[in-house]
Structure formats: structure tokens, C-alpha cells
Motif scaffolding. Structure first.
Motif, PDB file in Angstrom:
ATOM      1  N   TRP A 170       0.830  -1.213   0.000  1.00  0.00           N
ATOM      2  CA  TRP A 170       0.000   0.000   0.000  1.00  0.00           C
ATOM      3  C   TRP A 170       0.862   1.260   0.000  1.00  0.00           C
ATOM      4  N   CYS A 171       1.877   1.271   0.846  1.00  0.00           N
ATOM      5  CA  CYS A 171       2.727   2.457   0.949  1.00  0.00           C
ATOM      6  C   CYS A 171       3.536   2.694  -0.323  1.00  0.00           C
ATOM      7  N   ALA A 176       4.013   6.082  -5.246  1.00  0.00           N
ATOM      8  CA  ALA A 176       3.938   6.299  -6.697  1.00  0.00           C
ATOM      9  C   ALA A 176       2.799   7.242  -7.059  1.00  0.00           C
ATOM     10  N   PHE A 177       1.649   7.069  -6.404  1.00  0.00           N
ATOM     11  CA  PHE A 177       0.495   7.922  -6.686  1.00  0.00           C
ATOM     12  C   PHE A 177       0.762   9.372  -6.300  1.00  0.00           C
ATOM     13  N   LEU A 178       1.346   9.585  -5.130  1.00  0.00           N
ATOM     14  CA  LEU A 178       1.595  10.955  -4.669  1.00  0.00           C
ATOM     15  C   LEU A 178       2.658  11.648  -5.514  1.00  0.00           C
ATOM     16  N   ASP A 182       1.722  14.952  -7.493  1.00  0.00           N
ATOM     17  CA  ASP A 182       2.437  16.167  -7.099  1.00  0.00           C
ATOM     18  C   ASP A 182       2.711  17.068  -8.292  1.00  0.00           C
ATOM     19  N   LYS A 183       2.860  16.476  -9.466  1.00  0.00           N
ATOM     20  CA  LYS A 183       3.095  17.265 -10.676  1.00  0.00           C
ATOM     21  C   LYS A 183       1.816  17.951 -11.157  1.00  0.00           C
ATOM     22  N   ARG A 184       0.691  17.538 -10.593  1.00  0.00           N
ATOM     23  CA  ARG A 184      -0.610  18.047 -11.034  1.00  0.00           C
ATOM     24  C   ARG A 184      -1.413  18.646  -9.884  1.00  0.00           C
ATOM     25  N   ARG A 185      -0.802  18.833  -8.735  1.00  0.00           N
ATOM     26  CA  ARG A 185      -1.529  19.262  -7.546  1.00  0.00           C
ATOM     27  C   ARG A 185      -2.195  20.620  -7.762  1.00  0.00           C
ATOM     28  N   SER A 186      -3.305  20.801  -7.065  1.00  0.00           N
ATOM     29  CA  SER A 186      -4.105  22.009  -7.235  1.00  0.00           C
ATOM     30  C   SER A 186      -3.788  23.076  -6.203  1.00  0.00           C
ATOM     31  N   PHE A 187      -3.256  22.676  -5.046  1.00  0.00           N
ATOM     32  CA  PHE A 187      -2.992  23.647  -3.986  1.00  0.00           C
ATOM     33  C   PHE A 187      -1.957  23.072  -3.015  1.00  0.00           C
ATOM     34  N   PRO A 188      -1.206  23.942  -2.351  1.00  0.00           N
ATOM     35  CA  PRO A 188      -0.231  23.481  -1.349  1.00  0.00           C
ATOM     36  C   PRO A 188      -0.928  22.722  -0.223  1.00  0.00           C
ATOM     37  N   GLN A 190      -2.069  19.644  -0.590  1.00  0.00           N
ATOM     38  CA  GLN A 190      -2.895  18.576  -1.156  1.00  0.00           C
ATOM     39  C   GLN A 190      -2.227  17.208  -0.997  1.00  0.00           C
ATOM     40  N   ILE A 191      -0.940  17.125  -1.264  1.00  0.00           N
ATOM     41  CA  ILE A 191      -0.234  15.853  -1.199  1.00  0.00           C
ATOM     42  C   ILE A 191      -0.141  15.357   0.241  1.00  0.00           C
ATOM     43  N   ALA A 192       0.209  16.257   1.143  1.00  0.00           N
ATOM     44  CA  ALA A 192       0.353  15.879   2.557  1.00  0.00           C
ATOM     45  C   ALA A 192      -0.972  15.414   3.148  1.00  0.00           C
TER      46      ALA A 192
END
Length: 248
Positions: A170-171, A176-178, A182-188, A190-192
Motif C-alpha cells: 500500500w505504501c 507512486a500515486f503521490l 504532485d506534478k498536477r496538484r491544485s494547492f499546497p 494537497q499531497i500531505a
């Protein structure tokens, strides 16, 4: 499948365990990946090395303190045992909490946007967790209850759920997903926040299978914390997303 010898090799009479080597490898790759990706988040790569100098010891201390707190009955009669981490007893949630606190102070000191730092680091944290979980396999620990599934592992002559494997897979997928997102994130943030939600979902499920959980009364500590983290991260995600839309 039977777990192999937990001792990788001996050096000057000291046994070096696979668990420690894998945790070290996880730290190394997480720092390396964050170092390489730092400029994309407006952070100087050298600051990641400064962060790592504090992060490594503080996260290990946090993981140990957290474990001792929730299993105090094993240490109350011998305080010296709390320092013996070679005998086992590190909790990933404690390490993450200590890492977040350390990240806050480092970000404040170097005037780094905390959400940018979090978005940079948390994908690498997921990768480190994926690698480190294999240490549980070598130690024959953090496993689930009995099962007859074909991928079961043998512990003390009984076939059980390899919960370390579930979390490791899972991790790695989460990492890989994050990285992709991250290259397409909409706002600071979001990934965290997604890391917090998605890891908590998995941990809540896997913890139900485990037989060695830290407890809060009748409740499994990791499930309680995972629920709280999920709610907090979901709330923060929605607030930050709405804030970003208003600024457009």
C-alpha cells in the motif's frame, strides 16, 4: 513462507539486524528523493540535508517514546529498558509526529512554507515506510492472526496474515500515486493531506488484522489515531481547496 534470520551480519561482535538496515535504507532514499525534488517546491536542496540531520534522531526518539507510552506496563519496573531499542519497540506514528514537529521548526527557521515542505517530504515518507516494513518480516513481528491464504507466512509454526506485506504494498503504491499527483496538484498541502487520509485508511484496516497492537483501553491505539488523522486531514483538505478556489 518462513521469515529468514533477523541478523544480517556481525561486526566486531555486534549483531547488525536487517530491521535497522532497512530503516536506514528507507531514510536514505527518502532524503535523496526529497533532496532531488526540493527545487520544484521552491526549497533549497541543502535545507533538506539540514532537515535530515534533525529528522533522523528525532523521529527515532519519537517512535520509541510513543511505543513506551502505550506499553508502559513493560517498562515501569525498569526505566533503563526504555533506552534499549535493539530489543524492539518503535511505533511509526510516533516517528511521524516527531518528524512533523521537527519539520515545523526547520521550516520556521529557514522561512520555508510548511505545506510545501510537507508536500515534498510525505511521498518519500511513504516509500520509507514501504521499505521499513520488511524489517517486521525479518523479525517475525507485526503480523496478523491465523489464515489459510496462499501468501500466509509461518510464525512459530502457525500460518498468519503478513500484515507487513499489506502495508508495504500500500505504501509503495501510495508513494507512486503521490509522486504522480504532485506534478498536477491544485494547492499546497494537497499531497500531505492525501497522504494522511490514504495511509490512515489502510492502517485502520490492517490494524484490525494484527495481533500485537498497542491499546487504549479496549481500543486499538493505531485505529483511534488513524480515525482522528483522517478527519483532520479531510477537513484541512476541504478548507485549503476552498481557500485556493477563492484566490483564483
Amino acid at each position: 513462507m518462513q521469515a529468514p534470520n533477523p541478523i544480517a551480519f556481525s561486526l566486531f561482535g555486534l549483531d547488525v539486524r536487517w530491521y535497522g538496515l532497512l530503516i536506514g535504507l528507507g531514510f536514505f532514499l527518502a532524503i535523496l528523493i526529497s533532496y532531488k525534488r526540493a527545487p520544484k517546491h521552491g526549497i533549497e536542496s541543502e535545507h533538506i540535508l539540514d532537515f535530515a540531520i534533525w529528522l533522523i534522531p528525532m523521529s527515532i526518539i519519537g517512535a520509541r517514546v510513543y511505543y513506551v507510552i502505550f506499553s508502559w506496563e513493560n517498562y515501569a519496573g525498569d526505566i533503563g529498558k526504555t533506552l534499549d531499542i535493539r530489543s524492539g519497540g518503535l511505533a511509526i506514528h510516533g516517528g511521524i509526529i516527531a518528524g512533523i514537529i521537527t519539520g515545523y521548526f526547520v521550516a520556521h527557521h529557514y522561512k520555508i512554507n510548511l505545506l510545501e515542505l510537507a508536500d515534498l517530504v510525505f511521498p518519500a515518507v511513504a516509500l520509507a515506510q514501504s521499505i521499513g516494513r520488511w524489517g517486521n518480516f525479518f523479525n517475525s513481528e507485526a503480523h496478523g492472526g491465523p489464515t489459510d491464504l496462499p501468501w500466509a507466512i509461518s510464525v512459530d509454526g502457525q500460518y498468519v496474515h503478513p500484515t507487513f506485506l499489506y502495508e508495504s504494498i500500500w505504501c509503495f503504491v501510495l508513494f507512486a500515486f503521490l509522486i504522480w499527483l504532485d506534478k498536477r496538484r491544485s494547492f499546497p498541502g494537497q499531497i500531505a493531506f492525501l497522504y494522511g487520509m490514504l495511509y490512515s485508511l489502510e492502517r485502520g484496516f490492517v490494524e484490525q488484522l494484527r495481533t500485537d497492537s498497542l491499546m487504549i483501553g479496549p481500543l486499538k491505539q493505531a485505529q483511534v489515531l488513524s480515525f482522528c488523522v483522517f478527519v483532520i486531514c479531510l477537513t484541512a483538505y476541504v478548507i485549503q481547496m476552498k481557500k485556493e478556489k477563492r484566490s483564483i
